[in-house]
Design a protein around this motif. Sequence first.
Motif, PDB file in Angstrom:
ATOM      1  N   TYR A  61       0.714   1.172  -5.654  1.00  0.00           N
ATOM      2  CA  TYR A  61      -0.642   0.645  -5.474  1.00  0.00           C
ATOM      3  C   TYR A  61      -1.675   1.733  -5.702  1.00  0.00           C
ATOM      4  CZ  TYR A  61      -4.905  -0.855  -3.173  1.00  0.00           C
ATOM      5  OH  TYR A  61      -6.223  -1.130  -2.899  1.00  0.00           O
ATOM      6  N   ARG A  65       0.843  -1.190   0.000  1.00  0.00           N
ATOM      7  CA  ARG A  65       0.000   0.000   0.000  1.00  0.00           C
ATOM      8  C   ARG A  65       0.886   1.250   0.000  1.00  0.00           C
ATOM      9  NH1 ARG A  65      -5.413  -0.774   0.835  1.00  0.00           N
ATOM     10  NH2 ARG A  65      -5.683   1.383   1.484  1.00  0.00           N
ATOM     11  N   ASP A 125     -10.942   0.743  -3.695  1.00  0.00           N
ATOM     12  CA  ASP A 125      -9.939  -0.081  -3.012  1.00  0.00           C
ATOM     13  C   ASP A 125      -9.739  -1.339  -3.836  1.00  0.00           C
ATOM     14  OD1 ASP A 125      -8.324  -1.544  -1.339  1.00  0.00           O
ATOM     15  OD2 ASP A 125      -9.427  -1.040   0.484  1.00  0.00           O
TER      16      ASP A 125
END
Length: 419
Positions: free
Chosen positions: A310, A306, A321
């Motif tokens: 990403y 993350r 997400d």
Amino acid sequence: MTVPGLHELPPRVRADIVLGAPLRRGDSTVHFVKDPRTGWFYQLGGREFFLLSQLDGRQTRAEVETAYADRFGRRLGSAHWTALLDMFRRRQLLVEQTEAGAVVDDDVELVELRDRADQQRRSGRRRLWYARFPIVNPDRFLRWLAPRLGWWYSPWFVVPALVAAAVCVVLAVSRAGDLYAASRMNIGHPLAAVSFATTWLVIALHEVAHGLTCRRFGGAATELGVLWRFPLLTPYCKTDDVVLFARRRHRVYTAFAGVFVNLVALVPFTVGWLLSTPGSHAHALAGSLLLYGTLTVLLNLLPVLRLDGYFMLNHAVGMLDLRQETYRFWTALLRRRGLESFRGRDRPIHVLYGLTVILLAGTLSVAVLTAWYVNLSRWVNPPAAVTLLAAEAVGLTLLIRYLRRRRARLAAGQPEQAG
């Protein structure tokens, strides 16, 4: 609560409310809405957001209901209309209009919402494994700086800089062994402190670049400080406004801005490495900065972590997400039910991302376990090393499950997330 008649003007959305772009989550669309006077970010579904966006102070209730019916194929019932208006009023997103055309604003409620947002931000900043320590609000400075650094975003600078940085990365990867050997020369030497300070400066500039780019595209960078994320202590810059940008490429650019700083920093490190005398401490300093700078870039670009890579991918595909949605997709795929909740055009994305995560995470896990096993074997016998690794794996798995459940409970208890 009195409901406006069909030919009366309903309340209108406050002029300073910022309406965000659509983001995909499964088969649904969500939008973020920001209240700059309180600091709250609200997440609305597609229908709720559409209704809010139609409350412009010019359309009557009948016109709004007609637009809603044209968009969603069904009219908005009176009970649903009343419930949605009440929700918007509780969040202070609306202003009431009088017959004279004036508006009524409730500053007391706004102050209460702002206090609640501040309290929630403070309570969410510090935990054992994660904490934020804000130092300054850089937004005014970045607002002044952004127009003066327009050349930084020019293709005439960006393209040559990326080409030069790519050459540096190729050199660093091909000479990784030499760079590592040189970097060990300065262990215990005063120049090691220079290396550490330079690395921290580059990371700080990395975070400032996120804030500067967010500011350039109309957002705000509200916090610059130090982040504790076990086991690292690093600078951070808060750029929540990125979810409001209408253009995906602006979101991608904002996420990439920090990595771009890291890439540009490789150029002087490479020049220092090539021009310094092999075996000297200056050569070792430049080598360590080039080696670890390159590793930082590559780690940041990995889409399985993350980090910036990403979020760049997340913004590029327009999802809220990607990792969570891919997890849901693969769960549905293995169970052979629930796939209908994923759009056809998104399924190849989830397949490819899932396979990428499995490949990269598996490779990284094997490398870490192998290195850890080799080191443990130097201290204990092989069976004991395997036992210790198994115990650590079980403990880490239990910790991850606990953290995920705790995060889910916190998210379920805080549906209105403040920025």
